[in-house]
Design an enzyme around this catalytic site. Structure first.
Site, PDB file in Angstrom:
ATOM      1  N   ARG A  48       6.464  10.042   2.424  1.00  0.00           N
ATOM      2  CA  ARG A  48       6.979   8.672   2.475  1.00  0.00           C
ATOM      3  C   ARG A  48       5.836   7.762   2.878  1.00  0.00           C
ATOM      4  NH1 ARG A  48       5.026   8.049   6.875  1.00  0.00           N
ATOM      5  NH2 ARG A  48       6.040   6.050   6.922  1.00  0.00           N
ATOM      6  N   GLY A  49       6.123   6.440   2.856  1.00  0.00           N
ATOM      7  CA  GLY A  49       5.043   5.468   3.058  1.00  0.00           C
ATOM      8  C   GLY A  49       4.533   5.090   1.676  1.00  0.00           C
ATOM      9  N   ALA A  50       4.445   3.779   1.415  1.00  0.00           N
ATOM     10  CA  ALA A  50       4.207   3.311   0.044  1.00  0.00           C
ATOM     11  C   ALA A  50       2.971   3.931  -0.636  1.00  0.00           C
ATOM     12  CB  ALA A  50       4.145   1.781   0.034  1.00  0.00           C
ATOM     13  N   ARG A  89      12.728   6.144  -5.448  1.00  0.00           N
ATOM     14  CA  ARG A  89      12.926   5.111  -4.421  1.00  0.00           C
ATOM     15  C   ARG A  89      12.535   3.762  -5.035  1.00  0.00           C
ATOM     16  NH1 ARG A  89      10.574   6.366   1.338  1.00  0.00           N
ATOM     17  NH2 ARG A  89      12.311   5.012   1.932  1.00  0.00           N
ATOM     18  N   GLN A 196      10.224   7.181  12.230  1.00  0.00           N
ATOM     19  CA  GLN A 196       8.823   7.333  11.788  1.00  0.00           C
ATOM     20  C   GLN A 196       7.849   7.017  12.919  1.00  0.00           C
ATOM     21  OE1 GLN A 196      11.186   5.744  10.049  1.00  0.00           O
ATOM     22  NE2 GLN A 196      10.871   5.836   7.848  1.00  0.00           N
ATOM     23  N   ASP A 237       5.786  -2.163   2.000  1.00  0.00           N
ATOM     24  CA  ASP A 237       6.164  -1.429   0.778  1.00  0.00           C
ATOM     25  C   ASP A 237       5.985  -2.272  -0.464  1.00  0.00           C
ATOM     26  OD1 ASP A 237       7.488   0.320   2.861  1.00  0.00           O
ATOM     27  OD2 ASP A 237       7.752   1.410   0.977  1.00  0.00           O
ATOM     28  N   ASN A 247       9.089  -4.487   4.297  1.00  0.00           N
ATOM     29  CA  ASN A 247       8.632  -3.320   5.072  1.00  0.00           C
ATOM     30  C   ASN A 247       9.842  -2.712   5.758  1.00  0.00           C
ATOM     31  OD1 ASN A 247       6.464  -1.585   5.939  1.00  0.00           O
ATOM     32  ND2 ASN A 247       6.713  -2.436   7.975  1.00  0.00           N
ATOM     33  N   LYS A 248       9.611  -1.630   6.452  1.00  0.00           N
ATOM     34  CA  LYS A 248      10.683  -0.873   7.108  1.00  0.00           C
ATOM     35  C   LYS A 248      11.666  -1.770   7.847  1.00  0.00           C
ATOM     36  CE  LYS A 248      11.371   2.540   6.831  1.00  0.00           C
ATOM     37  NZ  LYS A 248      12.376   2.910   5.770  1.00  0.00           N
TER      38      LYS A 248
HETATM   39  O1  MRU Z   1      10.954   4.769   4.387  1.00  0.00           O
HETATM   40  P1  MRU Z   1       9.471   4.937   4.551  1.00  0.00           P
HETATM   41  O2  MRU Z   1       9.109   5.822   5.689  1.00  0.00           O
HETATM   42  O3  MRU Z   1       8.814   5.346   3.250  1.00  0.00           O
HETATM   43  O4  MRU Z   1       8.941   3.482   4.904  1.00  0.00           O
HETATM   44  C1  MRU Z   1       7.572   3.327   5.130  1.00  0.00           C
HETATM   45  C2  MRU Z   1       7.209   1.961   5.584  1.00  0.00           C
HETATM   46  O5  MRU Z   1       8.029   1.094   5.732  1.00  0.00           O
HETATM   47  C3  MRU Z   1       5.739   1.689   5.793  1.00  0.00           C
HETATM   48  O6  MRU Z   1       5.551   0.735   6.778  1.00  0.00           O
HETATM   49  C4  MRU Z   1       5.132   1.163   4.482  1.00  0.00           C
HETATM   50  O7  MRU Z   1       5.416   2.028   3.418  1.00  0.00           O
HETATM   51  C5  MRU Z   1       3.669   0.995   4.576  1.00  0.00           C
HETATM   52  S1  MRU Z   1       2.859   2.539   4.721  1.00  0.00           S
HETATM   53  C6  MRU Z   1       1.200   2.325   4.709  1.00  0.00           C
END
Ligand code: MRU
Length: 355
Positions: A48-50, A89, A196, A237, A247-248
């Site tokens: 996970r994470g963009a 996603r 996270q 994201d 973002n999250k």
């Molecule tokens: O649901 P996730 O864990 O994929 O969400 C991740 C985030 O919100 C991060 O902050 C974002 O992807 C940036 S990661 C460098």
């Protein structure tokens, strides 16, 4: 700095990923041999994470094509593989960016032998990974200059090595500042419900001996009010043309709090996360995840049977709350419609010059 966690890599046996659902108590690497398995791993937040999702998308497509045994219906097969990755996603721009990048390589090689097409897609996916690490290091250098010689930096979710090919975006800025000799402490929001911050950011910071205080999401205001937070830095994201930032979930609340306390709110955004095709944040697709991820933690039920619960996985922070957006090409400031377009153009020019 001796930090060497590998989030994802290509191997002859398949795509190898650390299972982020098992951290911080177990460090397990699994090898995924089919594109469907990579897609499931993205959906289940194993990866996970963009930016990491972008790398997994590229490698998943390369894997799907690697497993083909003939060129029969190749165009349709390629699009079928892309769709499996596409339907995982909806919010992270890097997923769609990576699919498009792989599609361009496919188009450029589709008349060659199957073996050559497979090799070209594999090489491109490895390049997506390597470039991501390089981009994060450059972004880190630009971003660290914004931080004071010492102080506390609050972050939300995990925008570290685990969320990227390596080094991290928001945490890459922190890493870079520490490498420059700055004395920082990270305040890590635990980031309900997937945690996270607690499971991943805290783990990364401890591995590297970067001082870190874990707080629950609802403590951020308290610490800001106490004067204990000098800057906020988060990942994204998808950041769109006017500088609105997805973002999250919970990031927007942190941005409002930062504004109320006159604390700078920075976003670390590689240009692969910037989507200039969308003018404002209201059109960013927000993933809705199952309510069970809110009502159950681990195996423990935290809410009564049958309760209505909601889980929008991301929120949008309007650009007027964003002090600056750090990219690998430099620091963008308001008006973002101009500065972000300039950063994307610079990144494009760099790639063209390299090719
Ligand atoms: O649901 P996730 O864990 O994929 O969400 C991740 C985030 O919100 C991060 O902050 C974002 O992807 C940036 S990661 C460098």
């Amino acid at each position: 700095m001796s930090y060497s966690v590998k989030t994802i890599e290509w191997s002859d046996d398949g795509v190898v990923m650390i299972d982020q659902t098992k951290l911080p108590t177990e460090e397990i690497y699994n090898t995924y041999k089919e594109v469907e398995e990579v897609a499931q791993a993205i959906k289940d937040l194993v990866i996970r994470g963009a930016p990491a999702i972008g790398v997994a998308a590229a490698m998943g497509i390369a894997l799907g094509v690697k497993n083909l045994t003939s060129k029969e219906n190749l165009d349709q097969e390629f699009e079928r593989i892309c769709k499996i990755i596409h339907d995982t996603r909806p919010t992270a721009q890097n997923l769609f960016w990576a699919i498009q990048r792989m599609r361009e390589v496919y188009q450029g090689h589709r008349d060659k032998s199957l073996h050559e097409i497979q090799a070209a897609l594999r090489d491109e996916s490895i390049q997506v990974l390597e470039e991501d690490i390089d981009i994060n290091r450059r972004m880190g250098m630009h971003g660290q200059a914004l931080l004071a010689e010492q102080g506390n930096v609050l972050t939300h979710c995990n925008a570290g090595a685990l969320a990227t090919g390596g080094y991290g975006t928001a945490l890459g800025v922190v890493r870079s500042a520490v490498e420059q000799g700055k004395t920082l402490r990270v305040f890590a929001d635990e980031t309900r419900p997937f945690l996270q911050g607690a499971r991943l950011t805290a783990w990364e910071m401890m591995k590297e001996n970067i001082p870190c205080t874990l707080i629950t999401d609802n403590m951020a205001g308290y610490f800001m009010q106490q004067g204990q937070v000098q800057a906020v830095i988060v990942g994204t994201d998808r950041t769109v043309a006017n500088g609105d930032v997805a973002n999250k979930i919970g990031t927007y609340s942190v941005a409002v709090l930062a504004k109320a306390h006159n604390i700078p709110f920075y976003v670390a955004a590689p240009t692969s996360t910037i989507d200039l095709s969308i003018p404002t944040g209201k059109d960013i697709p927000i993933e809705q995840r199952t309510a069970e991820e809110v009502t159950v933690i681990g195996n423990r039920q935290m809410a009564p049977d049958g309760i209505d619960a909601a889980y929008p996985a991301f929120d949008v922070t309007p650009h007027h709350l964003v002090t600056a957006i750090i990219t690998e090409e430099g620091v963008a400031r308001d008006p973002y419609t101009e500065s972000l377009a300039e950063m994307v153009a610079r990144a494009k020019a760099r790639r063209t010059a390299k090719a």
